[in-house]
Design a protein around this motif. Structure first.
Motif, PDB file in Angstrom:
ATOM      1  N   THR A  55       6.348  58.293 -22.815  1.00  0.00           N
ATOM      2  CA  THR A  55       5.220  58.232 -21.907  1.00  0.00           C
ATOM      3  C   THR A  55       3.917  58.653 -22.574  1.00  0.00           C
ATOM      4  O   THR A  55       2.844  58.422 -22.030  1.00  0.00           O
ATOM      5  CB  THR A  55       5.460  59.153 -20.698  1.00  0.00           C
ATOM      6  N   ARG A  56       3.980  59.241 -23.755  1.00  0.00           N
ATOM      7  CA  ARG A  56       2.763  59.656 -24.456  1.00  0.00           C
ATOM      8  C   ARG A  56       1.952  58.464 -24.925  1.00  0.00           C
ATOM      9  O   ARG A  56       0.759  58.554 -25.127  1.00  0.00           O
ATOM     10  CB  ARG A  56       3.103  60.528 -25.671  1.00  0.00           C
ATOM     11  N   SER A  57       2.625  57.346 -25.168  1.00  0.00           N
ATOM     12  CA  SER A  57       1.898  56.240 -25.769  1.00  0.00           C
ATOM     13  C   SER A  57       2.534  54.910 -25.419  1.00  0.00           C
ATOM     14  O   SER A  57       3.744  54.751 -25.499  1.00  0.00           O
ATOM     15  CB  SER A  57       1.874  56.392 -27.294  1.00  0.00           C
ATOM     16  N   THR A  58       1.716  53.948 -25.032  1.00  0.00           N
ATOM     17  CA  THR A  58       2.218  52.599 -24.795  1.00  0.00           C
ATOM     18  C   THR A  58       2.286  51.815 -26.085  1.00  0.00           C
ATOM     19  O   THR A  58       2.736  50.676 -26.100  1.00  0.00           O
ATOM     20  CB  THR A  58       1.277  51.858 -23.827  1.00  0.00           C
ATOM     21  N   ALA A  59       1.828  52.422 -27.181  1.00  0.00           N
ATOM     22  CA  ALA A  59       1.812  51.726 -28.474  1.00  0.00           C
ATOM     23  C   ALA A  59       3.149  51.789 -29.184  1.00  0.00           C
ATOM     24  O   ALA A  59       3.357  51.109 -30.180  1.00  0.00           O
ATOM     25  CB  ALA A  59       0.744  52.329 -29.375  1.00  0.00           C
ATOM     26  N   ARG A  60       4.068  52.617 -28.712  1.00  0.00           N
ATOM     27  CA  ARG A  60       5.357  52.738 -29.381  1.00  0.00           C
ATOM     28  C   ARG A  60       6.105  51.420 -29.294  1.00  0.00           C
ATOM     29  O   ARG A  60       6.101  50.744 -28.275  1.00  0.00           O
ATOM     30  CB  ARG A  60       6.178  53.867 -28.748  1.00  0.00           C
ATOM     31  N   THR A  61       6.770  51.072 -30.357  1.00  0.00           N
ATOM     32  CA  THR A  61       7.497  49.813 -30.415  1.00  0.00           C
ATOM     33  C   THR A  61       8.966  50.082 -30.653  1.00  0.00           C
ATOM     34  O   THR A  61       9.379  51.198 -30.936  1.00  0.00           O
ATOM     35  CB  THR A  61       6.959  48.933 -31.571  1.00  0.00           C
ATOM     36  N   ALA A  62       9.772  49.020 -30.551  1.00  0.00           N
ATOM     37  CA  ALA A  62      11.210  49.189 -30.742  1.00  0.00           C
ATOM     38  C   ALA A  62      11.561  49.458 -32.193  1.00  0.00           C
ATOM     39  O   ALA A  62      12.580  50.058 -32.501  1.00  0.00           O
ATOM     40  CB  ALA A  62      11.943  47.931 -30.259  1.00  0.00           C
ATOM     41  N   ASN A  63      10.706  49.007 -33.110  1.00  0.00           N
ATOM     42  CA  ASN A  63      10.987  49.177 -34.531  1.00  0.00           C
ATOM     43  C   ASN A  63      10.245  50.391 -35.058  1.00  0.00           C
ATOM     44  O   ASN A  63       9.143  50.303 -35.581  1.00  0.00           O
ATOM     45  CB  ASN A  63      10.551  47.923 -35.307  1.00  0.00           C
ATOM     46  N   ARG A  64      10.868  51.578 -34.928  1.00  0.00           N
ATOM     47  CA  ARG A  64      10.212  52.819 -35.299  1.00  0.00           C
ATOM     48  C   ARG A  64      11.028  53.549 -36.347  1.00  0.00           C
ATOM     49  O   ARG A  64      12.210  53.282 -36.534  1.00  0.00           O
ATOM     50  CB  ARG A  64      10.009  53.702 -34.064  1.00  0.00           C
ATOM     51  N   THR A  65      10.409  54.484 -37.012  1.00  0.00           N
ATOM     52  CA  THR A  65      11.066  55.277 -38.040  1.00  0.00           C
ATOM     53  C   THR A  65      11.108  56.730 -37.597  1.00  0.00           C
ATOM     54  O   THR A  65      10.121  57.268 -37.127  1.00  0.00           O
ATOM     55  CB  THR A  65      10.301  55.175 -39.377  1.00  0.00           C
ATOM     56  N   THR A  66      12.269  57.348 -37.740  1.00  0.00           N
ATOM     57  CA  THR A  66      12.396  58.752 -37.421  1.00  0.00           C
ATOM     58  C   THR A  66      12.136  59.574 -38.671  1.00  0.00           C
ATOM     59  O   THR A  66      12.770  59.359 -39.703  1.00  0.00           O
ATOM     60  CB  THR A  66      13.806  59.069 -36.885  1.00  0.00           C
ATOM     61  N   LEU A  67      11.213  60.518 -38.591  1.00  0.00           N
ATOM     62  CA  LEU A  67      10.887  61.369 -39.733  1.00  0.00           C
ATOM     63  C   LEU A  67      11.721  62.633 -39.642  1.00  0.00           C
ATOM     64  O   LEU A  67      11.394  63.557 -38.902  1.00  0.00           O
ATOM     65  CB  LEU A  67       9.393  61.707 -39.730  1.00  0.00           C
ATOM     66  N   ASP A  68      12.818  62.665 -40.381  1.00  0.00           N
ATOM     67  CA  ASP A  68      13.683  63.837 -40.320  1.00  0.00           C
ATOM     68  C   ASP A  68      13.925  64.467 -41.681  1.00  0.00           C
ATOM     69  O   ASP A  68      14.649  65.447 -41.790  1.00  0.00           O
ATOM     70  CB  ASP A  68      15.027  63.500 -39.663  1.00  0.00           C
ATOM     71  N   GLN A  69      13.302  63.915 -42.741  1.00  0.00           N
ATOM     72  CA  GLN A  69      13.423  64.467 -44.085  1.00  0.00           C
ATOM     73  C   GLN A  69      12.033  64.570 -44.709  1.00  0.00           C
ATOM     74  O   GLN A  69      11.260  63.615 -44.644  1.00  0.00           O
ATOM     75  CB  GLN A  69      14.326  63.594 -44.966  1.00  0.00           C
ATOM     76  N   PRO A  70      11.708  65.712 -45.331  1.00  0.00           N
ATOM     77  CA  PRO A  70      10.365  65.868 -45.906  1.00  0.00           C
ATOM     78  C   PRO A  70      10.000  64.803 -46.929  1.00  0.00           C
ATOM     79  O   PRO A  70       8.853  64.342 -46.961  1.00  0.00           O
ATOM     80  CB  PRO A  70      10.432  67.258 -46.549  1.00  0.00           C
ATOM     81  N   ASP A  71      10.957  64.400 -47.797  1.00  0.00           N
ATOM     82  CA  ASP A  71      10.611  63.422 -48.827  1.00  0.00           C
ATOM     83  C   ASP A  71      10.270  62.073 -48.215  1.00  0.00           C
ATOM     84  O   ASP A  71       9.365  61.374 -48.684  1.00  0.00           O
ATOM     85  CB  ASP A  71      11.736  63.302 -49.864  1.00  0.00           C
ATOM     86  N   GLU A  72      10.967  61.691 -47.153  1.00  0.00           N
ATOM     87  CA  GLU A  72      10.642  60.438 -46.471  1.00  0.00           C
ATOM     88  C   GLU A  72       9.336  60.568 -45.700  1.00  0.00           C
ATOM     89  O   GLU A  72       8.508  59.653 -45.679  1.00  0.00           O
ATOM     90  CB  GLU A  72      11.765  60.044 -45.510  1.00  0.00           C
ATOM     91  N   ALA A  73       9.145  61.725 -45.065  1.00  0.00           N
ATOM     92  CA  ALA A  73       7.960  61.928 -44.237  1.00  0.00           C
ATOM     93  C   ALA A  73       6.678  61.889 -45.071  1.00  0.00           C
ATOM     94  O   ALA A  73       5.667  61.323 -44.642  1.00  0.00           O
ATOM     95  CB  ALA A  73       8.062  63.251 -43.492  1.00  0.00           C
ATOM     96  N   VAL A  74       6.702  62.482 -46.273  1.00  0.00           N
ATOM     97  CA  VAL A  74       5.481  62.491 -47.074  1.00  0.00           C
ATOM     98  C   VAL A  74       5.144  61.079 -47.533  1.00  0.00           C
ATOM     99  O   VAL A  74       3.963  60.693 -47.567  1.00  0.00           O
ATOM    100  CB  VAL A  74       5.614  63.462 -48.276  1.00  0.00           C
ATOM    101  N   ARG A  75       6.144  60.270 -47.844  1.00  0.00           N
ATOM    102  CA  ARG A  75       5.870  58.868 -48.191  1.00  0.00           C
ATOM    103  C   ARG A  75       5.296  58.128 -46.990  1.00  0.00           C
ATOM    104  O   ARG A  75       4.415  57.280 -47.127  1.00  0.00           O
ATOM    105  CB  ARG A  75       7.155  58.193 -48.672  1.00  0.00           C
ATOM    106  N   TYR A  76       5.830  58.430 -45.835  1.00  0.00           N
ATOM    107  CA  TYR A  76       5.362  57.770 -44.613  1.00  0.00           C
ATOM    108  C   TYR A  76       3.891  58.081 -44.368  1.00  0.00           C
ATOM    109  O   TYR A  76       3.098  57.193 -44.035  1.00  0.00           O
ATOM    110  CB  TYR A  76       6.209  58.251 -43.439  1.00  0.00           C
ATOM    111  N   ILE A  77       3.514  59.340 -44.525  1.00  0.00           N
ATOM    112  CA  ILE A  77       2.120  59.738 -44.337  1.00  0.00           C
ATOM    113  C   ILE A  77       1.228  59.039 -45.356  1.00  0.00           C
ATOM    114  O   ILE A  77       0.130  58.560 -45.033  1.00  0.00           O
ATOM    115  CB  ILE A  77       1.979  61.264 -44.455  1.00  0.00           C
ATOM    116  N   GLU A  78       1.696  58.966 -46.604  1.00  0.00           N
ATOM    117  CA  GLU A  78       0.919  58.291 -47.648  1.00  0.00           C
ATOM    118  C   GLU A  78       0.728  56.820 -47.321  1.00  0.00           C
ATOM    119  O   GLU A  78      -0.378  56.276 -47.448  1.00  0.00           O
ATOM    120  CB  GLU A  78       1.627  58.462 -48.994  1.00  0.00           C
ATOM    121  N   GLU A  79       1.810  56.153 -46.905  1.00  0.00           N
ATOM    122  CA  GLU A  79       1.710  54.738 -46.551  1.00  0.00           C
ATOM    123  C   GLU A  79       0.784  54.542 -45.358  1.00  0.00           C
ATOM    124  O   GLU A  79      -0.003  53.590 -45.314  1.00  0.00           O
ATOM    125  CB  GLU A  79       3.104  54.195 -46.225  1.00  0.00           C
ATOM    126  N   ALA A  80       0.865  55.438 -44.373  1.00  0.00           N
ATOM    127  CA  ALA A  80       0.003  55.324 -43.200  1.00  0.00           C
ATOM    128  C   ALA A  80      -1.466  55.489 -43.585  1.00  0.00           C
ATOM    129  O   ALA A  80      -2.329  54.710 -43.146  1.00  0.00           O
ATOM    130  CB  ALA A  80       0.402  56.371 -42.165  1.00  0.00           C
TER     131      ALA A  80
END
Length: 274
Positions: free
Chosen positions: A129-154
């Protein structure tokens, strides 16, 4: 030697250059060399089972990217984590992003940023309910090494909205040079959830064409990192001095590294990473 043999030989040489660059750049970014350690070309070439040429050329390239250091007539040395340098890089990264966003104001106003809704990661602890922009194809950030790459890509995808290749390349370099301390930051309890909320706010601001809101989110992230930087650098130095780097590099090279940054999601950026 036939033309075919020469072509295969050149292809093998190019492959060696690519693999050596990928391997050693990943090692430099993650501070797997001990800080201040002299990097011996012959030793690395022997461990990686290649000639000294691709190793030397890779080290020169990494030095130009400010990921290694050199000393006249002494050779190449691993970078030492430095508090002022890391703090300055975090500030410079923010200024590059701020400039890119301000340059892309018209693009954002015309709705181009809607395509960046992928940057909102999945969050088991945050309701849809926080956002109508959420889509079905999402990534869960549960590991720091993946999360930092995600932030960089974003961040690079946001910067790509200004369609300025020089800005994007500069941002990529800032992300490479701060990658290590940013990953340590994400190991703090609760930090991954905070990042998920930050990306949520960033995307919502983009979709509202709220340039000031986007800058405010990025400024808050910069300020949080700057405040914690002394502790992050201290922890990073401690880890870097206890990492048995050389054997790790050799084993990774044997296994083959496909990319420096494994894509977290597809089609994220106007300009592909080199």
């Amino acid at each position: 030697m036939s033309v075919g043999d020469l072509g295969r030989r050149n292809a093998d040489s190019n492959a060696d250059h690519g693999r050596v660059y990928t391997c050693l750049k990943a090692a430099a970014i993650d501070y797997r060399f001990r800080p201040g350690e002299q990097i011996m070309i012959g030793e690395l070439a022997e461990r990686l089972r290649v000639s000294s040429t691709p190793v030397r050329e890779t080290l020169i390239r990494l030095q130009t990217e400010a990921l290694l250091e050199t000393a006249p007539r002494r050779g190449f040395f691993a970078k030492t984590l430095n508090l002022k340098e890391m703090s300055d890089l975090v500030q410079l990264r923010f200024l590059i992003l701020k400039g890119a966003i301000e340059q892309a104001t018209d693009v954002i106003a015309n709705g181009a940023a809607i395509a960046l809704s992928w940057i909102i990661p999945d969050s088991a602890g945050v309701g849809d309910t926080r956002s109508t922009a959420r889509t079905a194809n999402r990534t869960t950030l549960d590991q720091p090494d993946e999360a930092v790459r995600y932030i960089e890509e974003a961040s690079e995808s946001v910067a790509a909205l200004c369609h300025n290749d020089a800005i994007l390349r500069a941002l990529e370099n800032m992300n490479d040079r701060t990658h290590y301390v940013c990953m340590i930051d994400l190991e703090r309890v609760g930090r991954l959830m905070e990042v998920q909320l930050m990306l949520d706010e960033l995307c919502l601001a983009l979709q509202r064409s709220d340039v000031a809101g986007v800058v405010a989110v990025l400024k808050n992230y910069r300020d949080e990192l700057t405040e914690r930087m002394p502790a992050l650098v201290k922890e990073g130095i401690s880890r870097a001095y206890t990492t048995p780097s050389r054997m790790l590099i050799a084993s990774q090279f044997d296994a083959g590294l496909p990319t420096l940054r494994k894509p977290v999601v597809a089609n994220r950026s106007v300009f592909p990473r080199r």
